[in-house]
Write an enzyme that holds these catalytic residues in place. Sequence first.
Site, short mmCIF file in Angstrom:
data_model
loop_
_atom_site.label_atom_id
_atom_site.label_comp_id
_atom_site.label_asym_id
_atom_site.label_seq_id
_atom_site.Cartn_x
_atom_site.Cartn_y
_atom_site.Cartn_z
N HIS A 1 -3.86 -33.32 18.01
CA HIS A 1 -2.75 -34.15 18.46
C HIS A 1 -1.61 -33.28 18.97
O HIS A 1 -0.46 -33.70 19.00
CB HIS A 1 -2.29 -35.06 17.32
CG HIS A 1 -3.35 -36.04 16.96
ND1 HIS A 1 -3.47 -37.27 17.58
CD2 HIS A 1 -4.40 -35.95 16.11
CE1 HIS A 1 -4.52 -37.90 17.10
NE2 HIS A 1 -5.11 -37.11 16.20
N GLU B 1 -4.31 -6.71 14.90
CA GLU B 1 -3.82 -5.40 14.47
C GLU B 1 -4.96 -4.38 14.55
O GLU B 1 -4.75 -3.19 14.73
CB GLU B 1 -3.22 -5.46 13.05
CG GLU B 1 -2.23 -4.33 12.80
CD GLU B 1 -1.51 -4.40 11.46
OE1 GLU B 1 -2.19 -4.32 10.42
OE2 GLU B 1 -0.27 -4.52 11.44
N LYS C 1 0.84 -1.20 0.00
CA LYS C 1 0.00 0.00 0.00
C LYS C 1 0.88 1.26 0.00
O LYS C 1 0.67 2.17 -0.77
CB LYS C 1 -0.91 -0.04 1.23
CG LYS C 1 -1.83 1.15 1.34
CD LYS C 1 -2.77 1.00 2.53
CE LYS C 1 -3.52 2.31 2.73
NZ LYS C 1 -4.39 2.28 3.90
N GLU D 1 10.75 -4.58 4.27
CA GLU D 1 10.89 -5.99 3.87
C GLU D 1 10.52 -6.15 2.38
O GLU D 1 11.22 -6.81 1.61
CB GLU D 1 9.95 -6.87 4.70
CG GLU D 1 10.28 -6.95 6.18
CD GLU D 1 9.64 -5.84 7.01
OE1 GLU D 1 9.24 -4.79 6.43
OE2 GLU D 1 9.56 -6.00 8.24
N GLY E 1 -4.73 -2.01 5.08
CA GLY E 1 -3.94 -3.17 4.63
C GLY E 1 -4.62 -4.48 4.94
O GLY E 1 -4.75 -5.36 4.08
N ARG E 2 -5.09 -4.64 6.17
CA ARG E 2 -5.67 -5.93 6.56
C ARG E 2 -7.10 -6.12 6.04
O ARG E 2 -7.73 -7.14 6.29
CB ARG E 2 -5.61 -6.10 8.09
CG ARG E 2 -6.17 -4.92 8.87
CD ARG E 2 -5.78 -5.00 10.34
NE ARG E 2 -6.20 -3.81 11.10
CZ ARG E 2 -5.48 -2.70 11.19
NH1 ARG E 2 -4.33 -2.60 10.56
NH2 ARG E 2 -5.91 -1.68 11.89
N LYS F 1 9.79 -0.67 13.72
CA LYS F 1 10.36 -0.49 12.37
C LYS F 1 11.50 0.52 12.44
O LYS F 1 12.55 0.34 11.83
CB LYS F 1 9.30 0.06 11.41
CG LYS F 1 8.17 -0.87 11.09
CD LYS F 1 7.24 -0.20 10.08
CE LYS F 1 5.94 -0.94 9.91
NZ LYS F 1 4.95 -0.24 9.12
O1 F6P Z 1 3.51 -2.80 9.68
C1 F6P Z 1 2.16 -3.07 9.61
C2 F6P Z 1 1.62 -2.79 8.25
O2 F6P Z 1 1.52 -1.43 8.07
C3 F6P Z 1 0.29 -3.47 8.04
O3 F6P Z 1 -0.76 -2.75 8.57
C4 F6P Z 1 0.25 -3.61 6.56
O4 F6P Z 1 -0.70 -4.53 6.14
C5 F6P Z 1 1.68 -4.05 6.31
O5 F6P Z 1 2.44 -3.29 7.23
C6 F6P Z 1 2.19 -3.85 4.91
O6 F6P Z 1 2.11 -2.53 4.52
P1 F6P Z 1 2.26 -2.13 3.01
O7 F6P Z 1 1.17 -2.74 2.25
O8 F6P Z 1 2.21 -0.64 3.00
O9 F6P Z 1 3.61 -2.62 2.53
#
Ligand code: F6P
Length: 538
Positions: A381, A350, A201, A207, A264-265, A501
């Site tokens: 199990h 979240e 987003k 990452e 995002g979620r 972060k």
């Molecule tokens: O660090 C949390 C977060 O902001 C989530 O809310 C989001 O889904 C995820 O990182 C990834 O964010 P992006 O889509 O901006 O890379």
Amino acid sequence: MIDPTLTPAWSLLSQRSEVIEPIHVLVDQDRAQMRGRIGDLDVDFSRQRVDEEVWKSLEQLVEQCGVLQWRDRMLTGIHVNTTEDRAVLHTALRLPRSAKLVVDGVDVVPQVHDVLDRMSILARKVRSGEWVGFTGKRIESVVNIGIGGSDLGPAMAYQALHAYSDPQLSLHFVSNVDPADLVETLTLCEPETTLFIIASKTFTTAETMSNAQHARAWVQAASDGNSDSVVDKHFVALSTNEKAVEEFGIDPKNIFGFWDWVGGRYSMDSAIGLSTMIAIGPEQFTAMLDGFHTVDRNFAQEPWETNIAMQMGSLAVWNRDFLDIETTAVLPYSQYLSRFPAYLQQLTMESNGKSVRRNGESVDYNTSAIYWGEPGTNGQHSFYQLLHQGTSVVSCDIVVVARAQVGLGNQQDILVANALAQASVLSLGLNANQLAESGVPAELVPHKVMPGNRPVTVIMFPELTPHMLGMLISLYEHSVFVQGVIWGINSFDQWGVELGKKVATGITEAFESRDLVKNFDPSTQESIESYLQLRRSY
Ligand code: F6P
């Protein structure tokens, strides 16, 4: 700002919880009818520890906490994400083309369908083989690079909808910055036949950016310097940040946008769902959106008696705040739903893992339960021992899919029998008298007693179709919303993830410039030194 604990309903529920606490739920004919239905989605609440009075008070709690007003504000585009001053409109992502929804002066429905149409064109090209890589060969592997909401939904959906996926394409999901994730995935792909979807987003997530850069270098290295067109042929982006995507080198025609009103979620049915659409095709993706929309309508229009998400959300509050149940196990009896608990962890925790109300006051009551889980029967199990006899009471959501997508003798019957057995045993348990009567030696009786009385919801539906998956997810989305409103928190921000972060960026820099190490606390300084020492010795 309503403090839920000051509502009459909260007081009634507190009083009632003292009466209910010692009562053992025994499912009789009347209780067995405590279930709701939306289309083919059956939600059985009969094993929840509630009675008529609690049920009535939960309805009042929903009313007195303003859930109906907050719902209507959300659905009409008022900025209910107050700390970020944004609308929250994932429900607009599944509105039919004929609908109209004006937000901040703009009808968002044509925008949503415009992106869906562009996604469909790309999905069809990839699926038909018309989209080719730098050597002219068709795409065989699609790698979604993203994390959190830009990964969990699509990864879960790919697994869930395996039966609907094009067998000519293999999809992969890379999220972790651990190099193993990308490196191992790339060993399964060929550069000339791989399409990378960079899903972010913000297009700033460390990452994702790091994995995307390495993926780009991997394709470019294989293409003998024909680098510009290589990125055009092998990279598309899903993002709200067009500028950053272009700076990365992705052609604007390969950007599929969405809006700041999609969290995002809550984004797997936005452009973030492109990998899902490529896998299952535009028609089935539309069926999934219809499923979401079916439950949206139930949530938007139905009164309490038939509004399943309202009921589910308020029951979650009852379990957390009045029965003091700290965790909820999500137990899908479907291998295809293996990633569903992980997906729900982000959606629930979240969203509602917060301790400050909208007005900045600290809460003096509990908010989100901890969600976790594994598919049955594997969990049986492993950790079910604790569910049955541990000192922590865990509420359980058991998800049952009636018809298997693959057949193997009577294994599906065995699977479902296990799900139903667990629901029954978690709820009813087995007492000392019953054990003694059945001839269990006295010294073993205490070890075999099953307290039962674990609140269980059983969600059952005929088949794991795209439509049903959409319904299931929408149900949880709205349940999470209801909980957040009752608790008076903003379910749509996530400030708690920011500091980590920032500190990680600082530590990464300190690995390279030793004079920065002193900026950290003594314990972290020691850890940094240990790591650098170990890194050197390899
Ligand atoms: O660090 C949390 C977060 O902001 C989530 O809310 C989001 O889904 C995820 O990182 C990834 O964010 P992006 O889509 O901006 O890379």
